[in-house]
Design a protein around this motif. Structure first.
Motif, mmCIF file in Angstrom:
data_model
loop_
_atom_site.group_PDB
_atom_site.id
_atom_site.type_symbol
_atom_site.label_atom_id
_atom_site.label_comp_id
_atom_site.label_asym_id
_atom_site.label_seq_id
_atom_site.Cartn_x
_atom_site.Cartn_y
_atom_site.Cartn_z
ATOM 1 N N TYR A 6 0.844 -1.183 0.000
ATOM 2 C CA TYR A 6 0.000 0.000 0.000
ATOM 3 C C TYR A 6 0.886 1.241 0.000
ATOM 4 C CZ TYR A 6 -3.264 -3.574 1.545
ATOM 5 O OH TYR A 6 -3.996 -4.734 1.634
ATOM 6 N N GLU A 7 0.538 2.210 -0.824
ATOM 7 C CA GLU A 7 1.328 3.437 -0.908
ATOM 8 C C GLU A 7 0.674 4.569 -0.122
ATOM 9 O OE1 GLU A 7 2.423 4.709 -4.791
ATOM 10 O OE2 GLU A 7 4.005 3.205 -4.964
ATOM 11 N N VAL A 8 1.524 5.369 0.513
ATOM 12 C CA VAL A 8 1.075 6.505 1.314
ATOM 13 C C VAL A 8 1.897 7.725 0.914
ATOM 14 C CG1 VAL A 8 0.889 7.468 3.636
ATOM 15 C CG2 VAL A 8 0.468 5.021 3.261
ATOM 16 N N LYS A 9 1.245 8.843 0.653
ATOM 17 C CA LYS A 9 1.937 10.118 0.411
ATOM 18 C C LYS A 9 2.045 10.850 1.745
ATOM 19 C CE LYS A 9 3.518 13.578 -2.193
ATOM 20 N NZ LYS A 9 2.592 14.252 -3.131
ATOM 21 N N VAL A 10 3.254 11.270 2.109
ATOM 22 C CA VAL A 10 3.476 11.965 3.379
ATOM 23 C C VAL A 10 3.060 13.422 3.207
ATOM 24 C CG1 VAL A 10 5.124 12.533 5.190
ATOM 25 C CG2 VAL A 10 5.392 10.400 3.892
ATOM 26 N N MET A 41 12.904 8.209 9.505
ATOM 27 C CA MET A 41 11.485 8.435 9.259
ATOM 28 C C MET A 41 11.293 9.120 7.908
ATOM 29 S SD MET A 41 9.872 7.120 11.791
ATOM 30 C CE MET A 41 8.223 7.789 11.576
ATOM 31 N N PRO A 42 10.241 8.764 7.191
ATOM 32 C CA PRO A 42 9.954 9.426 5.916
ATOM 33 C C PRO A 42 9.751 10.932 6.102
ATOM 34 C CG PRO A 42 8.633 7.439 6.187
ATOM 35 C CD PRO A 42 9.282 7.695 7.503
ATOM 36 N N GLN A 43 10.066 11.669 5.043
ATOM 37 C CA GLN A 43 9.951 13.123 5.074
ATOM 38 C C GLN A 43 8.700 13.585 4.318
ATOM 39 O OE1 GLN A 43 13.713 15.446 4.663
ATOM 40 N NE2 GLN A 43 14.572 13.505 3.954
ATOM 41 N N GLN A 44 8.352 14.827 4.592
ATOM 42 C CA GLN A 44 7.212 15.448 3.933
ATOM 43 C C GLN A 44 7.301 15.307 2.409
ATOM 44 O OE1 GLN A 44 5.334 19.466 5.155
ATOM 45 N NE2 GLN A 44 6.851 20.019 3.612
ATOM 46 N N TYR A 45 6.174 14.918 1.812
ATOM 47 C CA TYR A 45 5.972 14.751 0.371
ATOM 48 C C TYR A 45 6.608 13.490 -0.205
ATOM 49 C CZ TYR A 45 4.342 19.573 0.649
ATOM 50 O OH TYR A 45 3.673 20.719 1.005
ATOM 51 N N GLU A 46 7.305 12.718 0.597
ATOM 52 C CA GLU A 46 7.812 11.446 0.092
ATOM 53 C C GLU A 46 6.673 10.434 -0.012
ATOM 54 O OE1 GLU A 46 12.501 11.387 1.435
ATOM 55 O OE2 GLU A 46 11.043 10.360 2.719
ATOM 56 N N THR A 47 6.888 9.443 -0.847
ATOM 57 C CA THR A 47 5.931 8.345 -0.977
ATOM 58 C C THR A 47 6.476 7.123 -0.240
ATOM 59 O OG1 THR A 47 5.107 9.123 -3.112
ATOM 60 C CG2 THR A 47 4.735 6.810 -2.573
ATOM 61 N N VAL A 48 5.634 6.529 0.564
ATOM 62 C CA VAL A 48 6.020 5.371 1.376
ATOM 63 C C VAL A 48 5.210 4.166 0.922
ATOM 64 C CG1 VAL A 48 6.132 4.431 3.715
ATOM 65 C CG2 VAL A 48 6.510 6.877 3.335
ATOM 66 N N ARG A 49 5.897 3.040 0.778
ATOM 67 C CA ARG A 49 5.217 1.784 0.469
ATOM 68 C C ARG A 49 5.240 0.896 1.706
ATOM 69 N NH1 ARG A 49 8.213 -1.991 -3.403
ATOM 70 N NH2 ARG A 49 8.127 -3.672 -1.863
ATOM 71 N N ILE A 50 4.081 0.439 2.114
ATOM 72 C CA ILE A 50 3.982 -0.449 3.267
ATOM 73 C C ILE A 50 3.584 -1.837 2.790
ATOM 74 C CG2 ILE A 50 2.823 -0.906 5.458
ATOM 75 C CD1 ILE A 50 2.384 2.099 5.747
ATOM 76 N N ASP A 51 4.479 -2.789 2.981
ATOM 77 C CA ASP A 51 4.178 -4.195 2.706
ATOM 78 C C ASP A 51 3.765 -4.860 4.008
ATOM 79 O OD1 ASP A 51 5.034 -3.671 0.162
ATOM 80 O OD2 ASP A 51 6.738 -5.056 0.189
ATOM 81 N N THR A 52 2.794 -5.738 3.948
ATOM 82 C CA THR A 52 2.378 -6.450 5.157
ATOM 83 C C THR A 52 2.009 -7.887 4.835
ATOM 84 O OG1 THR A 52 0.934 -6.381 7.111
ATOM 85 C CG2 THR A 52 -0.040 -5.690 5.007
ATOM 86 N N ASP A 93 11.542 2.569 -4.440
ATOM 87 C CA ASP A 93 12.518 1.691 -5.084
ATOM 88 C C ASP A 93 12.795 0.424 -4.271
ATOM 89 O OD1 ASP A 93 14.071 2.529 -2.945
ATOM 90 O OD2 ASP A 93 15.569 3.572 -4.148
ATOM 91 N N GLY A 94 12.102 0.278 -3.144
ATOM 92 C CA GLY A 94 12.241 -0.940 -2.352
ATOM 93 C C GLY A 94 13.242 -0.875 -1.214
ATOM 94 N N THR A 95 14.027 0.194 -1.121
ATOM 95 C CA THR A 95 14.969 0.301 -0.007
ATOM 96 C C THR A 95 14.192 0.647 1.266
ATOM 97 O OG1 THR A 95 15.396 2.627 -0.505
ATOM 98 C CG2 THR A 95 16.898 0.989 -1.456
ATOM 99 N N PRO A 96 14.616 0.107 2.413
ATOM 100 C CA PRO A 96 13.778 0.225 3.617
ATOM 101 C C PRO A 96 14.004 1.490 4.431
ATOM 102 C CG PRO A 96 15.625 -1.256 4.023
ATOM 103 C CD PRO A 96 15.715 -0.866 2.574
ATOM 104 N N TYR A 97 12.900 2.081 4.872
ATOM 105 C CA TYR A 97 12.950 3.035 5.982
ATOM 106 C C TYR A 97 13.060 2.249 7.289
ATOM 107 C CZ TYR A 97 11.047 6.760 2.956
ATOM 108 O OH TYR A 97 10.839 7.699 1.967
#
Length: 250
Positions: A10-14, A71-82, A102-106
């Protein structure tokens, strides 16, 4: 069923209202997005809250451990795998990967959930419900790695009372008890701004012990483990422990 079909992304926009004064996502906001991802993953497989409520069942979060490189920064896109890593009779283990596009982890997270009967508030036998269908969605550690430690067992010896708060309307979730993420927010509010100016959260763990409800007064006790680690115990006014947490800074 192959492994990829058991893992959802799932993608989230910060957004600006998701971040603190440093422009980094609040841990509580990340926690909410993770729980949303868990809910959507469960719903797609017939184990969502809507389906469960019809049978007077619901999920409750028992433990959550989040470990972040940053932690992700403002306006970055985060992908959450579960995905679900394991199922026992009374608990199920769910993992999360918090990733860049790109798949690299926060970072990563581990969680433990129980299903309870909404009327008795007692746990249900997951292996008996729906003929054990939940076992069809398990992804083993060998199939998809979550490279962080499991949950600690906290033993606070002589914690000191730090703060007491009342609980209100906005603290309560759909299950009628104090929202699990609200505890995280209240715990992090114990630390001064200067702490977050100088350090970031490396790892946050929380174990939920008993339910608290609207109107309960919560007492927050802290115990300094070392320079960068603080343990917190939240008690209701009758002395019963609602949850315990460990905050590790870097």
């Amino acid at each position: 069923m192959n492994v990829s079909s058991k893992i959802d992304s799932y993608e989230v926009k910060v957004e600006p209202f998701h971040v603190d004064f440093r422009g980094r996502m609040f841990l509580g906001i990340l926690g909410n997005h993770m729980l949303n991802a868990a809910g959507r993953h469960s719903h797609r497989r017939g184990w969502g809250i809507t389906e469960l409520n019809e049978a007077h069942h619901t999920w409750v979060l028992s433990r959550l451990s989040i470990e972040m490189n940053e932690m992700p920064q403002q306006y970055e896109t985060v992908r959450i795998d579960t995905w679900v890593e394991g199922v026992m009779r009374l608990f199920t283990h769910r993992n999360f990967a918090i990733l860049r596009p790109d798949g690299t982890p926060y970072g990563y997270a581990r969680s433990v959930w129980a299903m309870i009967d909404m009327e008795t508030r007692k746990p249900c036998d997951l292996l008996q419900l729906y003929n054990g269908d939940i076992l069809n969605y398990v992804v083993s550690e060998e199939e998809n790695v979550c490279p962080i430690e499991g949950h600690s067992r906290l033993r606070l010896k002589e914690p000191q009372l730090c703060r007491s708060i009342d609980t209100y309307y906005s603290d309560v979730d759909i299950n009628g008890h104090i929202n699990s993420i609200k505890y995280i927010e209240h715990i992090l509010d114990l630390f001064p701004r200067q702490r977050f100016e100088q350090q970031s959260i490396r790892r946050f763990e929380i174990a939920y012990k008993t339910e608290a409800y609207l109107g309960d007064r919560l007492d927050f006790y802290i115990q300094q483990e070392d320079e960068d680690t603080v343990d917190v115990e939240v008690r209701k006014s009758d002395g019963e422990v609602a949850c315990q947490a460990r905050v590790q800074f870097r």
